[in-house]
Design an enzyme around this catalytic site. Structure first.
Site, mmCIF file in Angstrom:
data_model
loop_
_atom_site.group_PDB
_atom_site.id
_atom_site.type_symbol
_atom_site.label_atom_id
_atom_site.label_comp_id
_atom_site.label_asym_id
_atom_site.label_seq_id
_atom_site.Cartn_x
_atom_site.Cartn_y
_atom_site.Cartn_z
ATOM 1 N N LYS A 140 -6.740 144.689 32.982
ATOM 2 C CA LYS A 140 -6.244 143.375 32.572
ATOM 3 C C LYS A 140 -7.281 142.681 31.706
ATOM 4 C CE LYS A 140 -3.581 139.687 32.592
ATOM 5 N NZ LYS A 140 -3.095 138.863 33.690
ATOM 6 N N ASP A 266 5.009 136.776 37.527
ATOM 7 C CA ASP A 266 3.746 136.046 37.424
ATOM 8 C C ASP A 266 3.626 135.091 38.625
ATOM 9 O OD1 ASP A 266 1.293 135.225 36.611
ATOM 10 O OD2 ASP A 266 1.942 134.247 34.763
ATOM 11 N N HIS A 270 0.161 128.101 44.303
ATOM 12 C CA HIS A 270 -0.863 127.081 44.558
ATOM 13 C C HIS A 270 -0.241 126.102 45.541
ATOM 14 C CE1 HIS A 270 -3.336 128.396 41.142
ATOM 15 N NE2 HIS A 270 -2.235 128.434 40.420
HETATM 16 O O1 DOR Z 1 -0.074 129.969 35.255
HETATM 17 C C1 DOR Z 1 -0.808 130.909 35.506
HETATM 18 N N1 DOR Z 1 -1.351 131.068 36.726
HETATM 19 N N2 DOR Z 1 -1.077 131.776 34.536
HETATM 20 C C2 DOR Z 1 -1.979 132.740 34.703
HETATM 21 O O2 DOR Z 1 -2.212 133.489 33.779
HETATM 22 C C3 DOR Z 1 -2.744 132.861 35.963
HETATM 23 C C4 DOR Z 1 -2.020 132.267 37.066
HETATM 24 C C5 DOR Z 1 -2.863 132.056 38.297
HETATM 25 O O3 DOR Z 1 -3.553 132.978 38.706
HETATM 26 O O4 DOR Z 1 -2.806 130.964 38.875
HETATM 27 ZN ZN ZN Z 2 -1.529 135.317 32.540
HETATM 28 ZN ZN ZN Z 3 -0.574 135.991 35.808
#
Ligand code: DOR
Ligand code: ZN
Ligand code: ZN
Length: 398
Positions: A140, A266, A270
């Site tokens: 990555k 993705d 959080h």
């Molecule tokens: O919005 C995102 N959150 N984009 C990313 O590329 C990483 C990801 C994260 O790990 O929180």
């Molecule tokens: Zn990303």
């Molecule tokens: Zn990501």
């Protein structure tokens, strides 16, 4: 242990066939009209049996950020969403950029109830670690800023990393998509462009005629636009950002024209509290909502089942050369998603299995849901409940 999935409509070679699936020792043994005897029987009458989804892009947060998610909770969310295999990203604490960190993560992932693989991270000076890393999906590369501290700007360094990896997955936004493609051109290796979010990025990704360029998009870029920010604020903030309606339409167009190879979540959980801080982190969870959103799109005639299976099962297996997965075939791993195209219900934050317990799609009424997930021949999600049966790491055809 044997399992018979009976009376379902089984997705095979692009069509649905009314067959029973006989599973033994974790493998699909027979796809048959016979009513074979098995230790356990699942009656899938009126339901469709798909290959389990392979989500090429998730952030399970372990090690280092397990207050947001861990391999157990994240894998339950996967199972509830028909995802039977995921590929985990390296932006952890510590990041997965050394063989030692990878081995540590391997131990932690053992509690996953769906199958898994790992993308390995890159830094300005870890080429040797990349070369020594075993059984990884890809390397990555972060070319833009996001969660974690892995962004690399130096094009010479990037070029070296690109040529060290048979396949590189890249977080590149806007014109960096074009830069990434130009860098790989010389390396002649494969490139998997993560989360294409706009008409422009898709154009850049498909501009060159070089082979081995693969394009991913996400459910949030397909179903939301920047307008969602008005209502949801930080809860609709991720990288790359949500774009315009025109961009969203260009992505759907890309799906119809085969310019997009995969849809991946993705999944970037959080906590709600973190999202409410001034310096909120980017990212949204997605494992439990991808399949229902796509099935609902099928019911709306926006998508076909064939496309869905191509984007979420077959192409991920092909691109990352994942062994014995992505297809319902005799001899392949018994990883399946059983879906009910008629079931209609709302996405509800409180019912989610992800540790963060919220979704940007909360309150969306969707028709078409996964009702059971089979992983290595075990029903790890059934009747709304996840079961704690450990899964395993995938292997790759070399
Ligand atoms: O919005 C995102 N959150 N984009 C990313 O590329 C990483 C990801 C994260 O790990 O929180
Ligand atoms: Zn990303
Ligand atoms: Zn990501």
């Amino acid at each position: 242990m044997s399992l018979l999935i009976k009376n379902g409509k089984v997705y095979q070679n692009g069509i649905l066939v009314k067959k029973n699936i006989f599973i033994e020792n974790e493998k699909i043994r027979k796809i048959t009209s016979l009513d074979l005897k098995a230790d356990k029987v699942i009656n899938a009458k009126g339901k469709i049996v798909l290959p389990g989804l392979i989500d090429c892009h998730v952030h399970m947060r372990e090690p280092g950020m397990t207050h947001k998610e861990d391999f157990f909770t994240g894998s339950m969310a996967a199972a509830a969403g028909g995802v039977t295999t995921f590929l985990d990203m390296p932006n952890n604490l510590p990041p997965t950029v050394t063989v030692q960190a990878l081995e540590e993560k391997r131990k932690l992932a053992k509690k996953s109830i769906v199958n898994y693989g790992f993308h390995f991270g890159s830094t300005i000076n870890n080429i040797q670690e990349i070369k020594n890393a075993k059984n990884i999906a890809s390397v990555k590369i972060y070319m833009d800023y996001t969660t974690g501290d892995l962004k690399i700007d130096d094009f010479d360094v990037l070029k070296r990393i690109f040529s060290s990896a048979k396949i590189a997955s890249v977080h590149a936004e806007n014109e960096n998509v074009l830069n990434a493609i130009n860098l790989i051109k010389e390396a002649k290796n494969g490139i998997y462009i993560c989360h294409i979010s706009s008409k422009e990025e898709l154009h850049y990704a498909r501009k060159s005629k070089i082979k081995n360029v693969y394009v991913e998009t996400t459910p949030h870029h397909l179903f939301l636009t920047a307008e969602a920010l008005n209502e949801m604020g930080a809860f609709a903030e991720m990288k790359p950002h949500l774009k315009t309606k025109k961009d969203k339409e260009a992505l759907w167009e890309g799906i119809y024209n085969n310019k997009i190879d995969t849809i991946a979540t993705d999944h970037a959980p959080h906590l709600k509290e973190e999202k409410m801080e001034i310096n909120y982190p980017y990212g949204v969870p997605g494992l439990e909502t991808m399949l229902p959103l796509l099935l609902n799109a099928i019911n709306d005639k926006k998508l076909t089942l064939k496309k869905l299976v191509g984007l979420c099962c077959e192409n991920p297996a092909r691109i990352f050369k994942i062994k014995n997965k992505g297809f319902i075939k005799e001899g392949f791993d018994a990883d399946l998603a059983i879906i009910d195209m008629e079931l209609e219900k709302e996405v509800e934050n409180d019912r989610l299995m992800t540790k963060c317990r919220w979704s940007p799609f909360d309150g969306w009424r969707l028709k078409g849901w996964p009702i059971a997930s089979i992983v290595n021949g075990n029903a790890v999600f059934e009747h709304g409940k996840a079961h704690n049966i450990r899964a395993r790491e995938v292997s790759y055809n070399v």
